[in-house]
Design an enzyme around this catalytic site. Sequence first.
Site, PDB file in Angstrom:
ATOM      1  N   ASP A  97      -2.200   2.329  -4.502  1.00 25.50           N
ATOM      2  CA  ASP A  97      -3.440   2.696  -3.824  1.00 25.50           C
ATOM      3  C   ASP A  97      -4.502   1.624  -4.055  1.00 25.50           C
ATOM      4  O   ASP A  97      -4.413   0.829  -5.000  1.00 25.50           O
ATOM      5  CB  ASP A  97      -3.954   4.047  -4.337  1.00 25.50           C
ATOM      6  CG  ASP A  97      -3.045   5.194  -3.927  1.00 25.50           C
ATOM      7  OD1 ASP A  97      -2.370   5.056  -2.880  1.00 25.50           O
ATOM      8  OD2 ASP A  97      -2.996   6.208  -4.648  1.00 25.50           O
TER       9      ASP A  97
ATOM     10  N   HIS B  99       0.819  -1.212   0.000  1.00 18.40           N
ATOM     11  CA  HIS B  99       0.000   0.000   0.000  1.00 18.40           C
ATOM     12  C   HIS B  99       0.855   1.265   0.000  1.00 18.40           C
ATOM     13  O   HIS B  99       0.344   2.374  -0.245  1.00 18.40           O
ATOM     14  CB  HIS B  99      -0.912  -0.007   1.227  1.00 18.40           C
ATOM     15  CG  HIS B  99      -2.233   0.661   0.989  1.00 18.40           C
ATOM     16  ND1 HIS B  99      -2.417   1.637   0.029  1.00 18.40           N
ATOM     17  CD2 HIS B  99      -3.450   0.501   1.580  1.00 18.40           C
ATOM     18  CE1 HIS B  99      -3.670   2.052   0.048  1.00 18.40           C
ATOM     19  NE2 HIS B  99      -4.329   1.368   0.988  1.00 18.40           N
TER      20      HIS B  99
END
Length: 463
Positions: A439, A435
């Site tokens: 995204d 992450h």
Amino acid sequence: MLSRATRTAAAKSLVKSKVARNVMAASFVKRHASTSLFKQANKVESLGSIYLSGKKISVAANPFSITSNRFKSTSIEVPPMAESLTEGSLKEYTKNVGDFIKEDELLATIETDKIDIEVNSPVSGTVTKLNFKPEDTVTVGEELAQVEPGEAPAEGSGESKPEPTEQAEPSQGVAARENSSEETASKKEAAPKKEAAPKKEVTEPKKADQPKKTVSKAQEPPVASNSFTPFPRTETRVKMNRMRLRIAERLKESQNTAASLTTFNEVDMSALMEMRKLYKDEIIKKTGTKFGFMGLFSKACTLAAKDIPAVNGAIEGDQIVYRDYTDISVAVATPKGLVTPVVRNAESLSVLDIENEIVRLSHKARDGKLTLEDMTGGTFTISNGGVFGSLYGTPIINSPQTAVLGLHGVKERPVTVNGQIVSRPMMYLALTYDHRLLDGREAVTFLKTVKELIEDPRKMLLW
């Protein structure tokens, strides 16, 4: 001026020292020379031994010579490995000290974090030194062994083995045992005999005369109330091999470094399985390749990565590395652990080319024949747990990559299609991603694109 006796003694001492050197040289040559030279060395050694014992004979002054270059040992070192590997564990030697080894014959195997490295002998000769034991840690450049160059020993030549000591023939051994037994018997006869105690005559009644015993329940032996046998509780400790240790380190490193998150989707495999059914036999006939799922999924991932390049990227320090190529790491289970050989430039290969390369690398992995080049690199990983019956799971990122796609088993499940409940072959997909770089929107979009390409493989022709 020295006396004649003194000069004579000095001369004899000098001759003895020369003979001694020749005798030692002869002993050395006998171990390494050809058959003709061996006979000559044997003669020098025997003559020299007689002279040194005090007998007067004539000895030729050094009938042969030994140069250090002729019998100089060759040092065999730990070969260079990949840039990230500097050491390994010695798995085994295939030869012992004194064994003859041929040029390019396997001498040792070194176990590293990724693969096993085979070390071959650069020369033919006799192994004279082994510097390590199995499971010892060895580093690049260290001397593993020494081999003394030479020809293979001819049959019937070599060091004379000591003659076995004479053993008594079997008949002699039997006679010796008989003599010893006779001596023992005579000793027993010579010893005073003790009076034998009077034997009591016991007359046993016949079976028919014996009264039958009647045992009441009260007289029956009590049965143990607790007849439970405890189950075995053994434990076996096995040392982890270097590959398993490295896998453990890398997986934990991945969890500690990446901000891992997993997104899921499911894909209808009907179209892909129908296409596979139609062309499977024709593809095998033309190319010899079994048409599986991995080639199509790999191609779908390379196409989806064009829209979401971060999936194929990596974080290096404070920079993001984007790549215009896709090297697919394919997870392969082996007896020693999970390995991930790499399909290079998968974006430029056809589906069948990718399938061929995956099959080739999988065979090499299971046979333990992967090279460091096969294992190095990789920008995106695909793990197919479905071949083992997996239904659902979250794969771990293969650091320093950014994402890994997990494929699971195909199961017939009821789904709704155009308002109708139908049975379809369905597969769960799991994308674990970092992450920090990717995204959620990008990860979901990537997985959705892969799903669409698999559900309608014809779309791959449009990219």
